[in-house]
Write an enzyme that holds these catalytic residues in place. Structure first.
Site, PDB file in Angstrom:
ATOM      1  N   SER A  38     -34.827   1.622 -21.413  1.00 32.81           N
ATOM      2  CA  SER A  38     -36.259   1.296 -21.372  1.00 32.81           C
ATOM      3  C   SER A  38     -37.167   2.485 -21.701  1.00 32.81           C
ATOM      4  CB  SER A  38     -36.628   0.679 -20.016  1.00 32.81           C
ATOM      5  OG  SER A  38     -35.908  -0.535 -19.827  1.00 32.81           O
ATOM      6  N   HIS A  67     -20.983   2.384 -25.390  1.00 35.88           N
ATOM      7  CA  HIS A  67     -22.239   1.792 -24.905  1.00 35.88           C
ATOM      8  C   HIS A  67     -21.925   0.781 -23.806  1.00 35.88           C
ATOM      9  CE1 HIS A  67     -25.965  -0.445 -24.777  1.00 35.88           C
ATOM     10  NE2 HIS A  67     -26.535   0.617 -25.332  1.00 35.88           N
ATOM     11  N   GLY A 108     -33.431   1.558 -27.435  1.00 36.47           N
ATOM     12  CA  GLY A 108     -33.119   0.227 -27.942  1.00 36.47           C
ATOM     13  C   GLY A 108     -34.376  -0.477 -28.407  1.00 36.47           C
ATOM     14  N   GLY A 109     -34.928  -1.324 -27.548  1.00 39.05           N
ATOM     15  CA  GLY A 109     -36.067  -2.178 -27.895  1.00 39.05           C
ATOM     16  C   GLY A 109     -37.215  -1.482 -28.619  1.00 39.05           C
ATOM     17  N   GLY A 130     -32.820  -2.387 -21.234  1.00 39.18           N
ATOM     18  CA  GLY A 130     -33.433  -3.666 -21.579  1.00 39.18           C
ATOM     19  C   GLY A 130     -34.141  -4.345 -20.424  1.00 39.18           C
ATOM     20  N   TRP A 184     -30.319  -0.069 -32.845  1.00 41.61           N
ATOM     21  CA  TRP A 184     -30.900  -1.388 -33.154  1.00 41.61           C
ATOM     22  C   TRP A 184     -30.103  -2.538 -32.579  1.00 41.61           C
ATOM     23  CZ3 TRP A 184     -32.367  -0.897 -39.088  1.00 41.61           C
ATOM     24  CH2 TRP A 184     -33.369   0.074 -39.218  1.00 41.61           C
ATOM     25  N   GLU A 214     -27.042   6.460 -19.907  1.00 39.52           N
ATOM     26  CA  GLU A 214     -27.780   5.198 -19.926  1.00 39.52           C
ATOM     27  C   GLU A 214     -27.436   4.407 -18.674  1.00 39.52           C
ATOM     28  OE1 GLU A 214     -28.968   4.150 -24.264  1.00 39.52           O
ATOM     29  OE2 GLU A 214     -27.105   3.152 -23.788  1.00 39.52           O
TER      30      GLU A 214
HETATM   31  P1  13P Z   1     -33.521  -0.316 -24.249  1.00 42.89           P
HETATM   32  O1  13P Z   1     -34.280   0.866 -24.767  1.00 42.89           O
HETATM   33  O2  13P Z   1     -33.878  -1.605 -24.947  1.00 42.89           O
HETATM   34  O3  13P Z   1     -33.568  -0.401 -22.763  1.00 42.89           O
HETATM   35  O4  13P Z   1     -31.968  -0.077 -24.637  1.00 42.89           O
HETATM   36  C1  13P Z   1     -31.395   1.137 -24.337  1.00 42.89           C
HETATM   37  C2  13P Z   1     -30.086   1.214 -25.001  1.00 42.89           C
HETATM   38  O5  13P Z   1     -29.154   0.504 -24.643  1.00 42.89           O
HETATM   39  C3  13P Z   1     -29.938   2.155 -26.125  1.00 42.89           C
HETATM   40  O6  13P Z   1     -28.607   2.298 -26.484  1.00 42.89           O
END
Ligand code: 13P
Length: 249
Positions: free
Chosen positions: A213, A95, A234-235, A173, A10, A167
């Site tokens: 993403s 991260h 994330g999002g 993002g 989150w 990642e």
């Molecule tokens: P998004 O899914 O928003 O691209 O973020 C990925 C992330 O950094 C998960 O740790």
């Protein structure tokens, strides 16, 4: 066979009230445990309340960071023991936002991994190259360096309690997901590196998650890749409906 893992990071989102609302809706929706292991990573402030609410449910809790020391004069920091006591089983470490915005380097991340393991937490160890590194043909070097430096001094037992999340920084993002083939190439490379260092068995059992993403639209193609065992989202993990959709791929 590695059990798939879907984890929602989150980041700096949701108050305690919002976190409780999300967690209770999720819990109610998962009366029958889904196939993947489900993890959510709320901000520190919401961990304890969410842990209480999720007790006895199939949903596990992760923190998003920890400090490497056991305790002491580190104003504003949180230790592994505190996180464990708050009800977490997992902690996200390394991260890219911690690396780039908060100056965490490989050596610090390695100490954090060890601190997590000694606090009986399972680390979700994040690695990944930037766009520039990829364009300069450095992806493999960067990923292997992050693995080597981060996992420095970890035993095979430590590795069996750890998860890796690939990642790519350029996909976080941005809406620009790695293609399944791009992600699979790096996941294979990670598994081969683990096999070379710790043996085939450790490598075969390691959950390697993809992050960057991920959405309900693209998750199925990613999850079909043989070396992708899950997603760190994330999002798309912030809305409970979208998160539940992700769990069904
Ligand atoms: P998004 O899914 O928003 O691209 O973020 C990925 C992330 O950094 C998960 O740790």
């Amino acid at each position: 066979m590695v059990r798939p893992v879907i984890a929602g990071n989150w980041k700096m989102n949701k108050t305690v009230a919002e976190a409780i609302d999300f967690a209770s809706r999720l819990r109610n929706a998962l009366i029958t445990p889904p196939e993947p292991e489900v993890i959510i990573a709320p901000p520190f402030t919401a961990l304890h309340a969410v842990a209480e609410l999720l007790r006895g449910s199939p949903i596990s809790l992760a923190a998003q960071n920890l400090h490497e020391a056991e305790k002491g004069a580190f104003t504003g920091e949180i230790s592994g023991e505190m996180i464990r006591e708050a009800g977490c089983e997992y902690v996200i470490i390394g991260h890219s936002e911690r690396r780039t915005l908060f100056g965490e380097g490989d050596e610090r991340i390695s100490r954090k991994l060890r601190a997590a393991l000694s606090a009986d937490l399972r680390p979700i160890f994040c690695i990944g190259e930037s766009l520039r590194e990829r364009e300069e043909g450095q992806m493999q070097n960067v990923v292997e360096r992050q693995l080597k430096e981060g996992l420095n001094n970890l035993t095979a037992g430590d590795i069996s309690r750890s998860l890796v999340a690939y990642e790519p920084v350029w996909a976080i993002g941005t809406g620009r997901t790695a293609t399944p083939a791009q992600a699979e190439e790096v996941h294979q490379l990670i598994r081969d590196w683990i096999a070379g260092r710790y043996g085939n068995e450790q490598a075969a059992e390691m959950a390697i998650l993809y992050g960057g993403s991920v959405t309900p639209k693209n998750i199925a193609d990613l999850m079909r890749q043989p070396n992708i065992n899950g997603a760190l989202v994330g999002g798309a993990s912030l809305d409970v409906g979208s998160f539940i959709q992700l769990l069904g791929y």
